[in-house]
Scaffold this motif. Sequence first.
Motif, PDB file in Angstrom:
ATOM      1  N   ARG A 128      56.801  31.609  33.818  1.00 37.98           N
ATOM      2  CA  ARG A 128      55.817  31.889  32.666  1.00 37.98           C
ATOM      3  C   ARG A 128      54.315  31.580  33.144  1.00 37.98           C
ATOM      4  NH1 ARG A 128      58.705  34.183  30.861  1.00 37.98           N
ATOM      5  NH2 ARG A 128      60.116  34.058  28.932  1.00 37.98           N
ATOM      6  N   TYR A 129      54.144  31.800  34.566  1.00 38.09           N
ATOM      7  CA  TYR A 129      52.741  31.623  34.905  1.00 38.09           C
ATOM      8  C   TYR A 129      52.630  32.718  35.852  1.00 38.09           C
ATOM      9  CZ  TYR A 129      54.711  29.303  39.167  1.00 38.09           C
ATOM     10  OH  TYR A 129      55.240  29.137  40.340  1.00 38.09           O
ATOM     11  N   GLN A 130      51.234  33.088  36.166  1.00 38.03           N
ATOM     12  CA  GLN A 130      51.067  34.069  37.132  1.00 38.03           C
ATOM     13  C   GLN A 130      50.186  33.628  38.143  1.00 38.03           C
ATOM     14  OE1 GLN A 130      47.326  35.975  36.633  1.00 38.03           O
ATOM     15  NE2 GLN A 130      47.842  37.293  37.479  1.00 38.03           N
ATOM     16  N   PRO A 131      50.967  33.510  39.518  1.00 40.91           N
ATOM     17  CA  PRO A 131      50.288  32.701  40.647  1.00 40.91           C
ATOM     18  C   PRO A 131      49.206  33.435  41.163  1.00 40.91           C
ATOM     19  CG  PRO A 131      52.331  33.822  41.229  1.00 40.91           C
ATOM     20  CD  PRO A 131      52.149  34.090  39.956  1.00 40.91           C
ATOM     21  N   TRP A 132      48.340  32.548  41.659  1.00 36.34           N
ATOM     22  CA  TRP A 132      47.153  33.042  42.591  1.00 36.34           C
ATOM     23  C   TRP A 132      47.666  33.847  43.693  1.00 36.34           C
ATOM     24  CZ3 TRP A 132      44.847  31.250  47.097  1.00 36.34           C
ATOM     25  CH2 TRP A 132      43.715  31.874  47.510  1.00 36.34           C
ATOM     26  N   PRO A 134      46.477  35.398  47.379  1.00 37.45           N
ATOM     27  CA  PRO A 134      45.450  35.065  48.127  1.00 37.45           C
ATOM     28  C   PRO A 134      45.220  36.483  48.941  1.00 37.45           C
ATOM     29  CG  PRO A 134      47.398  34.156  49.150  1.00 37.45           C
ATOM     30  CD  PRO A 134      47.766  34.747  47.707  1.00 37.45           C
ATOM     31  N   THR A 135      45.048  37.501  48.121  1.00 32.67           N
ATOM     32  CA  THR A 135      45.007  38.911  48.898  1.00 32.67           C
ATOM     33  C   THR A 135      43.290  39.235  49.360  1.00 32.67           C
ATOM     34  OG1 THR A 135      44.903  39.694  46.739  1.00 32.67           O
ATOM     35  CG2 THR A 135      46.757  40.103  47.782  1.00 32.67           C
ATOM     36  N   LYS A 136      42.651  38.624  48.679  1.00 30.61           N
ATOM     37  CA  LYS A 136      41.190  38.889  49.177  1.00 30.61           C
ATOM     38  C   LYS A 136      40.694  38.127  50.304  1.00 30.61           C
ATOM     39  CE  LYS A 136      40.404  38.922  44.546  1.00 30.61           C
ATOM     40  NZ  LYS A 136      39.740  38.388  43.201  1.00 30.61           N
ATOM     41  N   ALA A 137      41.351  36.920  50.257  1.00 31.90           N
ATOM     42  CA  ALA A 137      40.898  36.027  51.370  1.00 31.90           C
ATOM     43  C   ALA A 137      41.166  36.645  52.875  1.00 31.90           C
ATOM     44  CB  ALA A 137      41.469  34.626  51.114  1.00 31.90           C
TER      45      ALA A 137
END
Lengths: 137, 747
Positions: A128-132, A134-137
Amino acid sequence: MAELKEEGYLRCLPDGNLLQTKIHNIGARLVGVDKFGNKYYEKLEGVQYGRHRWVEYAEKSRYNASQVPAEWHGWLHFITDHTGDELLLLKPKRYGLDHKQNFSGEGDAFIYHSKGHALNPGQRDWTRYQPWQPTKA
Amino acid sequence: MGLGLLASKAMRPASRIFNSQNPRNFLFRTIVSKPELQKPETSAAQAQPDPPPVDLPPRTPVAGARVHFPNPDDAIEVFVDGYPVKIPKGMTVLQACEVAGVDIPRFCYHSRLSIAGNCRMCLVEVEKSPKPVASCAMPALPGMKIKTDTPVAKKAREGVMEFLLMNHPLDCPICDQGGECDLQDQSMAFGSDRGRFTEMKRSVVDKNLGPLVKTVMTRCIQCTRCVRFATEVAGVQDLGMLGRGSGEEIGTYVEKLMTSELSGNVIDICPVGALTSKPFAFKARNWELKGTESIDVTDAVGSNIRIDSRGPEVMRIVPRLNEDINEEWISDKTRFCYDGLKRQRLNDPMIRGADGRFKVVSWRDALAVVAEVAHQVKPEEIVGVAGKLSDAESMMALKDFLNRMGSNNIWCEGTGMNPNADLRSGYLMNTSIAGLEKADVFLLVGTQPRVEAAMVNARIRKTVRANQAKVGYIGPETDLNYDHQHLGTGPQTLLEIAERRHPFYSTLANAKHPVIIVGAGLFEREDKDTIFSTVETIAENAKVVRPDWNGLNVLLLNAAQAAALDLGLVPESGNSIESAKFVYLMGADDVNLDKIPGDAFVVYQGHHGDRSVYRANVIFPAAAFSEKEGIYENTEGYAQQTFPAVPTVGDARDDWKIIRALSEVAGIKLPYDSLGAIRARIRTVAPNLVHLDEREPATFTASLKPASSQKITLTPFENVVENFYMTDSITRASKIMAQCSALLTKK
């Protein structure tokens, strides 16, 4: 020979039930055939009352009662005198589901699992959550 | 079991036959209204003969209401259903009934709003009064005999209910208020089982009130609670009543959005489903939700909230009553930030590899890497920063951890590099939020309470309305929703007041209960000490701080600040971050990342992938406020506790547990491994933090401080909170808040 096999005459040798049905069919009236190929027979004279309607399953080796679709069930069990072909006209087009036979004992792939079941292939995602990400890093 | 039951079974049919009033048709009993029941006079006459009982059982007031007599001589006695109650003069009949323990049905009456008296649901019978009386608008008179459960009162309410339901749509099954609707509840008691209305129902065009409040205006019963709330509490003249008769409708006079930071409260006060929450629309039913009583952390007020969750998901946030802090309102940021809890969450420990990409690792590996690096750098190169949303336990653990590593460079963001943590009175709201109601003059220095602490602003507005208090404001041009005098923009004006040259000085000096509120945004200024000593000069001259009244306040910005200063999170040197080699950011997203040297090893421990994660070398996922038990102290020094409403996401852990685990891996095990143990440690540092739900006022006043010799700069004060809706990592992750700031903030 191939035709004999297709009609299930060969299966009559090991399967007495099928042989019985085949003998029963002689002189009976073929009332209809459903979309699975099950044949529905009726014979009013010379049979015991209550045994005057029956079905010969399309599947000759692996048949069971759940292969009869809903529209023919009523005719077969003397609930109604309307044949399945007539009742099929009443089936709602938009939301009427296709008949599905019971696959119990046929392996996990065929068994119905509720939407949260671990073996349900179309399992719902309970996260029920959308994880962060790390693509931009 | 046994004889008694058998006997009762045997008796029951017989007794029904004998007791039945018309034995002729006891077999086919249908629901019929008998003529004697339809005439209130006759049934009242039937009820009359039995004499009133002499000794009535003692009654408890509704919701534990207590009566406060400002003047004992003004007490009057009234009789509610024959039960005598003593109430102060000026109370209404409805309030008298509440004291007597009788809950009167009502729609338009709300204890915190003015009285409208237009729903007529609260009709009661008063002896010697020819007609039923609207109890919410009728002052109680001495010796009044109020009857609340007579057939006349019941019939009157049934009539009112029938009229209300006449134009009310029958859409309870698809209405978001279903299950917590006053009309639904009261129609169970007073509604008819069939309608007599055969004409077309009225329909009303829905209004667009913005991204937060959904309107279904056909459901409105014209109680005008929302109109009164908007004008009286929120201080915006956005809502009003248009038309008359059956054409009457609530609306914004011209097509516009409701631009109040308290607009979400109209959802709570609406007795029907006309105003409901837009983000919550069709998401859940209220009986599916689990309520957890918790604390808000999006500002320093510490509003009391209830987090309603279903399974692992926070579905909504609603206010909880606390007269000392938020009464029964909360700000929109508090109410609607919850969707930020579901987005951009950190759920696995991560390490940045040599190629600059993050890799998910196990806790064991991540902790080992951090512990190794922490031991490689010099102790004075270790820096820790606690974030805005940190709880007291985790700040205590972080400080202990860093101290054991040999460093004392730890602070909480927003408090500046040289905070005044020695005297609690120097950073707390000494008057207390509820105490602001006594004030008659306010001086706001560099603070815009409307965006910094909306609930404090609501208190100030309440005071301004009730006492006609004067408000002077020093700071950049802003829109406060009450009458105020804009005195100036910077320290220049402050100096003038301190030197008694400014006309506002005499207003302040002549006030009985003057209040000065200094914004915590000034903590970041270079000349903060001088500004604070100037303010103290003003306070001394104008007698703001007296033994019976402390009117010198600091309004903090973040939930963590007060606890951080109580725990002594004060950096050893002001520019330690420039020379840092190991930076531990505990949810700190507003630190200046450019100041951190390029070769520093940055650990980010937090719950959201916000700003600082992009600079981090190692990420520790932690729990958000809705998922952990943590102590927060609000701006007036009121320690409160959050409770976990939902489980933590992914592999995240409680903040203090992460630091405790890290300390063990680093070989300097912290001596606590339970919540009780860490609270015992907090008790030795700041005992007020473990006195939960209690305000601990500062003991010493600021006058003990040595005078500052800094030079005052004349640069004007700046806006501290640029965007009310997005101030921390949770609100910045929230889509609703992004929508609000796009639509509602003034350009």
